[in-house]
Write a protein that holds these residues in place. Structure first.
Motif: not given
Ligand code: ADP
Ligand code: ZN
Ligand code: ZN
Length: 741
Positions: A449, A452, A489, A492
């Motif tokens: 991701c 994050c 993701c 997040c």
């Protein structure tokens, strides 16, 4: 008479000899190596076993001892040499004797009873003599006369043999059968002879002086100490021709030969050379064969009809009675170590076999293992370098290192450096072929991701998923778990998912994007499924049906493509950061092997090595072709750090579903080793990949200067703790490196 029997059930609790009565009806038949069926255990279940000895008395009370109830074969499945080897492997590789015996017997024979086969045979018929006279002076019937003479001289034979021996004989055979000069009948046989026609084209090449000198040295060594021989020569230096000369000599002495090659190099091109040279005396075996085909080869060896077997590591267990030589090509290959129990190393097992039989051991490679090189420096192995390429005019390729960090800095975001790109373009224009090597299959190395930084990992293994573009799925290369590519993701919720790194699929796509006219083939585990998948791709490429071949390790091995003049190694450093002590060795070998693919004929070859660590010594020395310096440097490094092969070490892996139990068992084993002050203990620590298929993994390493003591102590500790650990669901897998016993 009593037979000593090892059961074919591999379990530590029953891994010992059991006595059975040999009933009268089996007395002539009961011999070492014969399979038997015997009642075993409380229920008296009928179980398969092997006779490992015979004796006149037994300690088993008369009311307890049982009879052998059945013997399925008329022939032994191993001889005493093989049994000795099985005992040695049992001790050496921490496995049950039962499993080791199964390893030395024809694979797949366990529990089989009926494997005879109907084969069409031909023999002299009632009117044979009449026909012989009839055709003797007839000019028109030359073929018939030839056939009758052949049968007269050789007696009964498989029809296929006759048909193969005399060209276009089918019609004549038919006529002769009709007039009852010949008779065809079905015969039940164990092994079907087959015919490799001796090809006249296989002109025997005259060895050059350098090659002759190798044969001389080998001959002298055989008479003197008979130490193993290492031939260190680049691909194309004429090692295979040397092997064939050695085998010829061995056969002329009435002895036999085993040639081990990595499974992946068992190409028709390679085996064909041996078949042509040795004709019906040679046979090939490999793992893609079915039971019947493999057994056929094994049985022909046992019957003494074969003098040379070419095969992967298991060919070591061919039942030769007069073994004269074992040749191991590509000595450094990892595939010589079995991945299943017993985890035997075919190189050291071959050395043991040679010491039992007096056969000579010859290893050859362009990139020796550090282990074997080290043993050369200790004079335990005879080192013979081959400096030149055998074919006149062929040269070592020109090699160039490209720093990929710089490419990125200067705005090049493709997988091709500018230099490689330019050379590929030119190669395409000139109608030459290019090979691109990447150490990974699949599309991307990992998926993460961008917001994050979360990396998608397999839930059962401690490794990141690989993205496969064709299926659009994420795949774990350890357990095969496959999941859909995430839209967002999972941590997040961000939409920005990034696909990192490079794999074979990605490279294939990039080639198509930037070289739209090029025809591309890809070779990796995903594309070579099926029996012939591997050779199909190679044949296509050899036939010029593609301009560019993209592949993994698979393309690094022994293929001789005359039109390949450019090789690109896209990420030379991928094998560097594996966390293993031998990662530089692997990197050096890979670069040297892959580079050897370029310019094998008269055409000049170019190699481009792309890397993010251009200063790494292994890479630099591989590129310079400076073998001596690489090995010396590597050995001194291992000496300093106490790594194999300079110091004996045992490496024990602990596996278990319960993390706490697994860690505790590893600590307990370490405690036992610590009682010996001479041992140096590292760990336990979690493995580099700490979980595979929901099993936690810890490792413990024990070093010692004394091979034998370490081995014996490890065996004691293993035997003592094994059952206790297994009750806790923890399994010990000891591996031994650099140990000689
Ligand atoms: P390696 O096994 O080391 O890769 P090979 O034995 O396959 O080398 O030899 C490479 C090529 O050179 C083969 O085509 C082989 O037939 C040829 N060759 C080997 N030795 C000679 C020789 N003495 N004279 C001519 N050609 C040779
Ligand atoms: Zn997994
Ligand atoms: Zn995220």
């Amino acid at each position: 008479m009593f037979a000593q029997v090892i059961l074919s059930i591999s379990h530590n609790d029953i891994d010992r000899v059991f006595d059975y009565v040999v009933p009268e009806k089996f007395e002539g038949k009961a011999k070492l190596g014969m399979r038997v069926r015997v009642p075993f255990g409380k229920g008296g279940n009928i179980t398969e076993g092997y006779i490992v000895g015979l004796k006149d008395t037994t300690d088993v009370p008369e009311d307890k001892i049982k009879n052998i109830v059945y013997m399925p074969d008329d022939f032994p499945v191993f001889n005493d040499t093989m049994l000795k080897l099985a005992y040695w492997m049992h001790r050496r590789y921490f496995t049950t004797l039962s499993r080791c015996i199964q390893t030395i017997t024809p694979s797949g024979i366990k529990d089989k009873t009926d494997y005879y086969k109907n084969v069409k045979y031909i023999k002299i018929g009632d009117n044979f003599a009449d026909s012989l006279i009839k055709y003797e002076n007839s000019k028109k019937s030359e073929k018939k006369r030839l056939i009758l003479k052949y049968v007269l001289e050789n007696g009964e034979m498989p029809l296929s043999v006759l048909r193969n021996s005399i060209n276009s004989a089918d019609y004549a055979i038919k006529t002769l059968r009709e007039e009852k000069a010949l008779e065809v009948y079905d015969k039940k046989v164990l092994a079907e002879p087959y015919i490799n026609s001796l090809n006249e084209e296989s002109s025997v090449v005259e060895l050059n002086d350098e090659q002759k000198a190798v044969i001389d040295k080998w001959d002298k060594e055989r008479i003197a100490e008979n130490r193993p021989i290492l031939i260190h020569g680049v691909t194309g230096s004429g090692k295979t021709e040397i092997y064939m000369n050695m085998i010829e000599k061995i056969i002329s002495e009435g002895k036999q030969a085993i040639v081990l090659v990595p499974e992946i190099s068992l190409t028709p091109m390679m085996t064909g050379r041996f078949m042509k040279r040795f004709g019906n005396k040679a046979a090939v075996t490999h793992s893609k064969m079915n039971f019947r085909e493999r057994f056929n080869c094994w049985k022909r060896v046992q019957d003494g009809n074969i003098s040379v077997v070419i095969g992967p590591r298991s060919a070591l267990f061919m039942p030769f009675e007069r073994l004269g030589i074992v040749i191991i090509d590509e000595e450094h290959e990892k595939s010589y170590v079995s991945e299943t129990s017993p985890a035997y190393d075919a190189v050291e097992t071959a050395e043991k076999l040679c010491s039992f039989t007096g056969a000579s051991l010859v290893m050859g490679t362009a990139t020796p293992s550090v282990r074997t090189y080290y043993r050369c420096t200790e004079n335990k192995v005879v080192y013979i370098p081959l400096e030149k390429r055998a074919v006149k005019g062929s040269r070592q390729p020109e090699i160039e290192i490209v720093d990929m960090r710089k490419e990125l800095e200067e705005g090049n975001r493709t997988v091709f450096s500018r230099s490689l790109f330019e050379k590929m373009t030119k190669n395409l224009e000139n109608g030459r072929q290019t090979m691109l090597f990447i150490n990974r299959r699949g599309y991307s190395t990992f998926v993460s991701c961008r917001s994050c930084g979360y990396v998608m990992k397999c839930t059962h293994c401690d490794v990141s998923y690989k993205y496969h573009a064709t299926s659009g799925k994420l795949v774990c290369h350890y357990c095969g778990e496959t999941v859909a590519r995430p839209e967002v993701c999972p941590v997040c919720g961000s939409k920005y998912i990034r696909y990192f790194g490079t794999g074979t699929q990605k490279v294939e796509e990039e080639v198509k994007k930037y070289f739209s006219t090029a025809r591309v083939l890809r070779m990796d585990m995903d594309t070579v499924s099926g029996k012939n998948g591997y050779s199909n791709i190679l044949n296509k490429f050899a036939d010029g049906e593609a301009d560019i071949l993209v592949g993994t390790q698979m393309i690094a091995k022994g293929h001789d493509f005359k039109n390949v003049t450019l090789v690109g190694i896209l990420a030379a450093d991928m094998s560097l950061n594996t966390g293993e002590f031998d990662s530089e060795e692997k990197t050096y070998q890979l670069i040297t092997q892959v580079a050897g693919r370029a310019g094998r004929a008269e055409l000049e070859g170019k190699v481009v090595v792309q890397t993010y660590s251009p200063d790494n010594e292994a890479i630099k020395l591989a590129v310079k072709g400076n073998a001596k310096e690489f090995y010396e440097r590597e050995i001194s490094f291992r000496k300093t750090l106490g790594y194999p092969p300079c110091k004996a070490s045992i490496y024990i892996e602990f596996n278990g579903k319960n993390q706490k139990n697994t860690a505790e068992c590893a600590v307990m084993a370490a405690y036992e080793f610590r009682k010996n002050e001479e041992f140096e203990i590292l760990g336990p620590v979690p493995e580099y990949i700490s979980k595979i298929k929901d099993e936690y993994r810890y490792r413990l390493i024990v070093h010692s200067a004394d091979d034998l003591m370490l081995m014996n102590r490890a065996r004691e500790i293993y035997d003592k703790l094994r059952d206790e650990f297994e009750n806790l669901g923890v399994y010990m897998k000891p591996k031994t490196e650099g140990i000689r016993i």
